[in-house]
Design a protein around this motif. Structure first.
Motif, PDB file in Angstrom:
ATOM      1  N   GLU A   1      55.548  72.006  49.905  1.00  0.00           N
ATOM      2  CA  GLU A   1      55.364  72.750  48.503  1.00  0.00           C
ATOM      3  C   GLU A   1      56.266  74.081  48.782  1.00  0.00           C
ATOM      4  OE1 GLU A   1      52.493  73.520  44.411  1.00  0.00           O
ATOM      5  OE2 GLU A   1      51.325  73.549  46.497  1.00  0.00           O
ATOM      6  N   GLY A   2      55.557  74.627  50.142  1.00  0.00           N
ATOM      7  CA  GLY A   2      56.590  76.019  50.027  1.00  0.00           C
ATOM      8  C   GLY A   2      58.151  75.254  50.198  1.00  0.00           C
ATOM      9  N   PHE A   3      58.880  73.693  50.612  1.00  0.00           N
ATOM     10  CA  PHE A   3      60.246  73.573  50.504  1.00  0.00           C
ATOM     11  C   PHE A   3      60.814  73.420  49.985  1.00  0.00           C
ATOM     12  CE2 PHE A   3      63.629  70.456  51.204  1.00  0.00           C
ATOM     13  CZ  PHE A   3      63.831  70.995  52.684  1.00  0.00           C
ATOM     14  N   ILE A   4      60.107  72.995  48.533  1.00  0.00           N
ATOM     15  CA  ILE A   4      60.882  72.894  47.413  1.00  0.00           C
ATOM     16  C   ILE A   4      60.254  73.814  46.388  1.00  0.00           C
ATOM     17  CG2 ILE A   4      59.532  71.615  45.745  1.00  0.00           C
ATOM     18  CD1 ILE A   4      58.690  69.020  47.009  1.00  0.00           C
ATOM     19  N   LEU A   5      59.869  75.008  46.410  1.00  0.00           N
ATOM     20  CA  LEU A   5      59.437  75.851  45.943  1.00  0.00           C
ATOM     21  C   LEU A   5      60.670  76.905  46.029  1.00  0.00           C
ATOM     22  CD1 LEU A   5      55.610  76.934  45.271  1.00  0.00           C
ATOM     23  CD2 LEU A   5      57.349  76.176  43.554  1.00  0.00           C
TER      24      LEU A   5
ATOM     25  N   ALA B   1      64.640  75.103  50.062  1.00  0.00           N
ATOM     26  CA  ALA B   1      64.922  75.254  51.937  1.00  0.00           C
ATOM     27  C   ALA B   1      64.895  76.627  52.638  1.00  0.00           C
ATOM     28  CB  ALA B   1      65.853  73.894  51.982  1.00  0.00           C
ATOM     29  N   GLN B   2      64.642  77.535  51.925  1.00  0.00           N
ATOM     30  CA  GLN B   2      64.835  78.884  52.470  1.00  0.00           C
ATOM     31  C   GLN B   2      63.746  79.080  52.694  1.00  0.00           C
ATOM     32  OE1 GLN B   2      68.911  79.855  52.561  1.00  0.00           O
ATOM     33  NE2 GLN B   2      68.492  77.559  52.241  1.00  0.00           N
ATOM     34  N   ASN B   3      63.780  80.370  54.186  1.00  0.00           N
ATOM     35  CA  ASN B   3      62.682  81.685  54.646  1.00  0.00           C
ATOM     36  C   ASN B   3      61.719  80.845  54.614  1.00  0.00           C
ATOM     37  OD1 ASN B   3      64.018  84.214  52.334  1.00  0.00           O
ATOM     38  ND2 ASN B   3      63.046  82.877  50.629  1.00  0.00           N
ATOM     39  N   ALA B   4      61.370  79.675  55.450  1.00  0.00           N
ATOM     40  CA  ALA B   4      60.618  79.627  56.086  1.00  0.00           C
ATOM     41  C   ALA B   4      59.930  80.143  57.208  1.00  0.00           C
ATOM     42  CB  ALA B   4      60.972  77.925  56.695  1.00  0.00           C
TER      43      ALA B   4
ATOM     44  N   CYS C   1      59.081  79.276  60.069  1.00  0.00           N
ATOM     45  CA  CYS C   1      59.730  79.037  61.124  1.00  0.00           C
ATOM     46  C   CYS C   1      59.954  77.341  61.260  1.00  0.00           C
ATOM     47  CB  CYS C   1      58.513  78.464  62.729  1.00  0.00           C
ATOM     48  SG  CYS C   1      57.013  77.519  62.388  1.00  0.00           S
ATOM     49  N   VAL C   2      60.720  76.630  62.297  1.00  0.00           N
ATOM     50  CA  VAL C   2      61.449  74.879  62.095  1.00  0.00           C
ATOM     51  C   VAL C   2      60.955  74.948  62.925  1.00  0.00           C
ATOM     52  CG1 VAL C   2      64.003  74.065  61.733  1.00  0.00           C
ATOM     53  CG2 VAL C   2      63.259  76.099  60.533  1.00  0.00           C
ATOM     54  N   GLY C   3      61.068  73.352  63.054  1.00  0.00           N
ATOM     55  CA  GLY C   3      60.659  72.118  63.882  1.00  0.00           C
ATOM     56  C   GLY C   3      60.976  70.859  63.364  1.00  0.00           C
ATOM     57  N   THR C   4      59.504  69.911  62.796  1.00  0.00           N
ATOM     58  CA  THR C   4      59.917  68.619  63.166  1.00  0.00           C
ATOM     59  C   THR C   4      60.364  68.738  60.899  1.00  0.00           C
ATOM     60  OG1 THR C   4      58.915  67.808  64.721  1.00  0.00           O
ATOM     61  CG2 THR C   4      59.004  66.499  62.889  1.00  0.00           C
ATOM     62  N   TRP C   5      59.266  69.959  60.740  1.00  0.00           N
ATOM     63  CA  TRP C   5      59.885  70.693  59.909  1.00  0.00           C
ATOM     64  C   TRP C   5      59.828  72.096  59.108  1.00  0.00           C
ATOM     65  CZ3 TRP C   5      55.222  68.756  61.744  1.00  0.00           C
ATOM     66  CH2 TRP C   5      53.697  69.514  61.074  1.00  0.00           C
ATOM     67  N   LYS C   6      60.371  72.280  58.032  1.00  0.00           N
ATOM     68  CA  LYS C   6      60.027  73.640  58.148  1.00  0.00           C
ATOM     69  C   LYS C   6      58.799  74.173  57.261  1.00  0.00           C
ATOM     70  CE  LYS C   6      65.296  74.248  56.817  1.00  0.00           C
ATOM     71  NZ  LYS C   6      65.971  75.253  55.838  1.00  0.00           N
ATOM     72  N   VAL C   7      58.299  75.071  58.508  1.00  0.00           N
ATOM     73  CA  VAL C   7      57.026  75.808  57.838  1.00  0.00           C
ATOM     74  C   VAL C   7      56.904  77.131  57.223  1.00  0.00           C
ATOM     75  CG1 VAL C   7      54.416  76.859  59.109  1.00  0.00           C
ATOM     76  CG2 VAL C   7      56.637  74.981  60.372  1.00  0.00           C
ATOM     77  N   TYR C   8      56.263  76.647  55.811  1.00  0.00           N
ATOM     78  CA  TYR C   8      55.798  78.102  54.599  1.00  0.00           C
ATOM     79  C   TYR C   8      54.234  78.102  55.609  1.00  0.00           C
ATOM     80  CZ  TYR C   8      60.128  77.370  52.797  1.00  0.00           C
ATOM     81  OH  TYR C   8      61.832  76.725  53.795  1.00  0.00           O
ATOM     82  N   GLY C   9      53.578  77.964  56.021  1.00  0.00           N
ATOM     83  CA  GLY C   9      51.626  78.051  56.192  1.00  0.00           C
ATOM     84  C   GLY C   9      51.826  78.759  57.451  1.00  0.00           C
ATOM     85  N   ASP C  10      50.493  78.026  57.830  1.00  0.00           N
ATOM     86  CA  ASP C  10      50.458  77.480  59.581  1.00  0.00           C
ATOM     87  C   ASP C  10      51.204  78.213  60.556  1.00  0.00           C
ATOM     88  OD1 ASP C  10      49.163  77.880  61.709  1.00  0.00           O
ATOM     89  OD2 ASP C  10      47.179  77.675  60.833  1.00  0.00           O
ATOM     90  N   THR C  11      52.034  79.250  61.129  1.00  0.00           N
ATOM     91  CA  THR C  11      53.343  78.937  62.148  1.00  0.00           C
ATOM     92  C   THR C  11      52.196  78.014  63.421  1.00  0.00           C
ATOM     93  OG1 THR C  11      53.238  80.916  62.367  1.00  0.00           O
ATOM     94  CG2 THR C  11      55.010  80.092  61.050  1.00  0.00           C
ATOM     95  N   ASP C  12      50.965  78.636  64.018  1.00  0.00           N
ATOM     96  CA  ASP C  12      50.679  78.037  65.261  1.00  0.00           C
ATOM     97  C   ASP C  12      49.833  77.099  64.979  1.00  0.00           C
ATOM     98  OD1 ASP C  12      50.968  80.819  65.898  1.00  0.00           O
ATOM     99  OD2 ASP C  12      48.570  81.746  65.204  1.00  0.00           O
ATOM    100  N   ALA C  13      49.468  76.573  64.078  1.00  0.00           N
ATOM    101  CA  ALA C  13      49.390  74.829  64.307  1.00  0.00           C
ATOM    102  C   ALA C  13      50.398  74.447  63.979  1.00  0.00           C
ATOM    103  CB  ALA C  13      48.026  74.963  63.127  1.00  0.00           C
ATOM    104  N   ALA C  14      51.734  74.378  63.140  1.00  0.00           N
ATOM    105  CA  ALA C  14      52.678  74.218  63.266  1.00  0.00           C
ATOM    106  C   ALA C  14      53.475  73.373  64.072  1.00  0.00           C
ATOM    107  CB  ALA C  14      53.812  74.284  62.231  1.00  0.00           C
ATOM    108  N   GLN C  15      53.851  74.804  65.282  1.00  0.00           N
ATOM    109  CA  GLN C  15      54.102  74.596  66.530  1.00  0.00           C
ATOM    110  C   GLN C  15      52.888  74.067  67.066  1.00  0.00           C
ATOM    111  OE1 GLN C  15      54.837  78.962  67.261  1.00  0.00           O
ATOM    112  NE2 GLN C  15      56.814  79.170  66.251  1.00  0.00           N
ATOM    113  N   ARG C  16      52.108  73.535  67.301  1.00  0.00           N
ATOM    114  CA  ARG C  16      50.796  72.934  68.366  1.00  0.00           C
ATOM    115  C   ARG C  16      51.377  71.644  67.962  1.00  0.00           C
ATOM    116  NH1 ARG C  16      47.487  77.023  67.433  1.00  0.00           N
ATOM    117  NH2 ARG C  16      46.251  75.887  65.583  1.00  0.00           N
TER     118      ARG C  16
END
Length: 193
Positions: free
Chosen positions: A127-131, A134-137, A139-154
């Motif tokens: 939803e963040g990517f759409i809203l 694709a800007q202001n993420a 962090c970026v990894g497998t996907w662009k993160v707009y929420g919990d960066t720690d969980a996403a990085q794990r």
């Protein structure tokens, strides 16, 4: 389509760590590629996975490897269902949602960014990517993160470790089928256990 390509692009899905993976494959001989997809599905479907062609464009086929049972669970989440409902997907029926996604990929002018939900990305990030277009993420990894960066990085680290482990195991044993974690045996977690 080679086993190496499937492993490089889809190891976390094969390992049952991820709902789905999207990747492209060159189309040199369409009939041969379709036969290859059928052969892979003969191994994948009994273990709870499905490989689908999504579209062909510029001499490349977009393919989707996914676990229908995980997709059902992911799309049943309230935020995911609401996001799909806003986009007029037939929520409540994951198979029809996949059919609608294929239709949008094949006929639409714009890329359907809700596709992240079909890959197991967190709904808040899709939803963040759409809203944010694709800007202001954060962090970026497998996907662009707009929420919990720690969980996403794990999760990103797990996916990277899985891919390396799968590539190493394939180089050592040359056995693709041993890398497919079966849905029927939830205690089996591939070579990462």
């Amino acid at each position: 389509m080679s086993e190496e390509l499937l492993i490089a692009q889809c190891a976390p899905t094969l390992a049952d760590l991820k709902t789905g993976s999207l990747f492209t494959c060159p189309v040199d001989d369409l009939a041969r590629l379709r036969e290859s997809i059928r052969r892979y599905n003969a191994q994948l479907v009994p273990k709870g996975l499905c490989l689908l062609p999504m579209r062909i464009e510029n001499g490349r086929m977009l393919l989707y490897l996914y676990r229908p049972s995980r997709l059902r669970r992911d799309l049943a989440q309230a935020q995911a269902a609401a996001l799909l409902a806003k986009r007029h997907y037939p929520i409540g029926d994951p198979a029809l949602c996949v059919t609608e996604l294929v239709h949008r990929l094949q006929t639409g002018d714009a890329f359907p960014h809700e596709i992240g939900l079909f890959l197991g990305y967190p709904p808040e990030d899709v939803e963040g990517f759409i809203l944010h277009r694709a800007q202001n993420a954060r962090c970026v990894g497998t996907w662009k993160v707009y929420g919990d960066t720690d969980a996403a990085q794990r999760v990103f680290a797990r996916y990277q470790k899985c891919t390396r482990s799968y590539q190493n195991a394939y180089q050592k044993h040359k056995c693709f089928s041993m890398l497919i974690v079966s849905e029927k045996n939830q205690n089996q977690k591939g070579i990462l256990s």
